[in-house]
Design a protein around this motif. Structure first.
Motif, PDB file in Angstrom:
ATOM      1  N   TYR A  12      -7.651  11.875  19.524  1.00 63.97           N
ATOM      2  CA  TYR A  12      -8.923  11.259  19.186  1.00 63.97           C
ATOM      3  C   TYR A  12      -8.677   9.915  18.507  1.00 63.97           C
ATOM      4  N   THR A  13      -9.385   8.906  18.954  1.00 65.79           N
ATOM      5  CA  THR A  13      -9.219   7.563  18.406  1.00 65.79           C
ATOM      6  C   THR A  13     -10.496   7.054  17.767  1.00 65.79           C
ATOM      7  N   ARG A  14     -11.403   7.956  17.428  1.00 65.67           N
ATOM      8  CA  ARG A  14     -12.675   7.537  16.844  1.00 65.67           C
ATOM      9  C   ARG A  14     -12.479   7.056  15.415  1.00 65.67           C
ATOM     10  N   ASP A  15     -13.396   6.229  14.947  1.00 69.53           N
ATOM     11  CA  ASP A  15     -13.353   5.740  13.579  1.00 69.53           C
ATOM     12  C   ASP A  15     -13.616   6.880  12.607  1.00 69.53           C
ATOM     13  N   ALA A  16     -13.117   6.725  11.396  1.00 73.72           N
ATOM     14  CA  ALA A  16     -13.377   7.703  10.349  1.00 73.72           C
ATOM     15  C   ALA A  16     -14.876   7.814  10.105  1.00 73.72           C
ATOM     16  N   GLN A  97     -12.083  14.454   3.532  1.00 77.24           N
ATOM     17  CA  GLN A  97     -13.028  13.648   4.312  1.00 77.24           C
ATOM     18  C   GLN A  97     -13.026  12.184   3.887  1.00 77.24           C
ATOM     19  N   LEU A  98     -12.969  11.953   2.593  1.00 80.21           N
ATOM     20  CA  LEU A  98     -13.033  10.584   2.092  1.00 80.21           C
ATOM     21  C   LEU A  98     -11.709   9.842   2.245  1.00 80.21           C
ATOM     22  N   GLN A  99     -10.597  10.575   2.235  1.00 81.48           N
ATOM     23  CA  GLN A  99      -9.281   9.948   2.322  1.00 81.48           C
ATOM     24  C   GLN A  99      -8.611  10.296   3.645  1.00 81.48           C
ATOM     25  N   ARG A 100      -7.889  11.412   3.681  1.00 79.14           N
ATOM     26  CA  ARG A 100      -7.184  11.837   4.896  1.00 79.14           C
ATOM     27  C   ARG A 100      -6.749  13.283   4.702  1.00 79.14           C
ATOM     28  N   SER A 101      -6.072  13.849   5.691  1.00 79.18           N
ATOM     29  CA  SER A 101      -5.659  15.256   5.601  1.00 79.18           C
ATOM     30  C   SER A 101      -4.378  15.446   4.804  1.00 79.18           C
TER      31      SER A 101
END
Length: 288
Positions: A12-16, A97-101
């Motif tokens: 997936y290449t969608r924006d955050a 969600q706000l940062q990354r996994s």
């Protein structure tokens, strides 16, 4: 007839989904945190956490906490609370969600509602340039616990991270109900091609560090995971015995530093979320 090839996993290449404008809540002042990371420091506290145990400690706002490898690869499970109100604590799900996994330099530990503010900000990560950096310092998984252990193995074991963290915070008036989802520091973990959670051997080595800056007065607790470096499975048909896993366990080092005041110029402790209501109760009659 040859077997059909397995389809490649979709990338997936969608924006955050969670973004803010320049200068907004998610646009971190990197110059400030670079200055804090490089500032003159004064050591105010230092200790080691032995294998399969946990320690809780207080950190004043404006200080830097260093977690470091001592004599071999070891993962740790980290909890954070507001020292003055433990109902405000690290919110792993929202941080994902706000940062990354997984977490690295400039990422922030966000707190629970109704506070929703950064409790701390990562300022140093020596594994940031590792080939697997995207899945190190894992936020997807949570602490190991004796309840799941009993469910999967039929046996009781009292040195899981949940247990270690619980014992660590008891002197502060907290219980296992206050222990929450963790940051798995130094842990390499993620989702495999079947989108199932995996853990792999810890890539950290003696000298590797993970540092965060306390934005508010904190109570921290860290457990040295009983799985050690996670090079051996903890559960399932290939799981090793408790004694075999012990051979892969090491202590973790903790240091707390006071930072030179000049480095803190322009920094202020973050305020609570600006939302004026309380779960929407304020102004309820004005809703349409």
């Amino acid at each position: 007839m040859s077997a059909p090839e397995e389809p490649s996993p979709r990338v997936y290449t969608r924006d955050a989904a969670y973004r803010s404008p320049p200068g907004g809540a998610l646009d971190v002042d990197r110059d400030l945190y670079d200055r804090i990371a490089a500032a003159e420091r004064r050591l105010v506290q230092e200790f080691e956490i032995p294998v399969r145990s946990g320690v809780a400690w207080e950190v004043p706002a404006g200080h830097v906490v260093r977690l470091h490898q001592v004599d071999g690869p070891q993962v740790g499970d980290l909890n954070l609370w507001n020292r003055h109100d433990p109902r405000e604590r690290f919110w792993a799900a929202r941080t994902r969600q706000l940062q990354r996994s997984s977490m690295t330099t400039y990422d922030r530990f966000w707190s629970t509602l109704p506070h929703l503010r950064p409790l701390a900000t990562v300022v140093t990560d020596t594994l940031a340039d590792h080939p697997d950096a995207a899945v190190i310092h894992d936020l997807l998984g949570t602490r190991c616990d004796p309840y799941v252990n009993r469910m999967l193995t039929g046996e009781d074991f009292d040195r899981h991270c949940h247990s270690n963290l619980t014992r660590a915070v008891l002197p502060y008036g907290l219980t296992e109900y206050d222990v929450h989802d963790v940051l798995n520091v130094f842990q390499l973990a993620g989702l495999n091609h079947e989108h199932r959670y995996f853990m792999d051997a810890c890539p950290a080595r003696p000298g590797d560090v993970f540092e965060f800056f306390a934005e508010v007065d904190l109570l921290c607790a860290l457990s040295t995971c009983p799985g050690g470096d996670l090079s051996v499975h903890m559960w399932g048909p290939e799981a090793a015995s408790t004694q075999e896993q012990l051979e892969h366990c090491h202590p973790l080092g903790v240091q707390v530093f006071a930072v030179d005041d000049d480095a803190l110029a322009g920094w202020e402790p973050p305020a609570r979320a600006a939302y004026r209501g309380a779960d929407g109760l304020h102004g309820l009659h004005g809703l349409r």
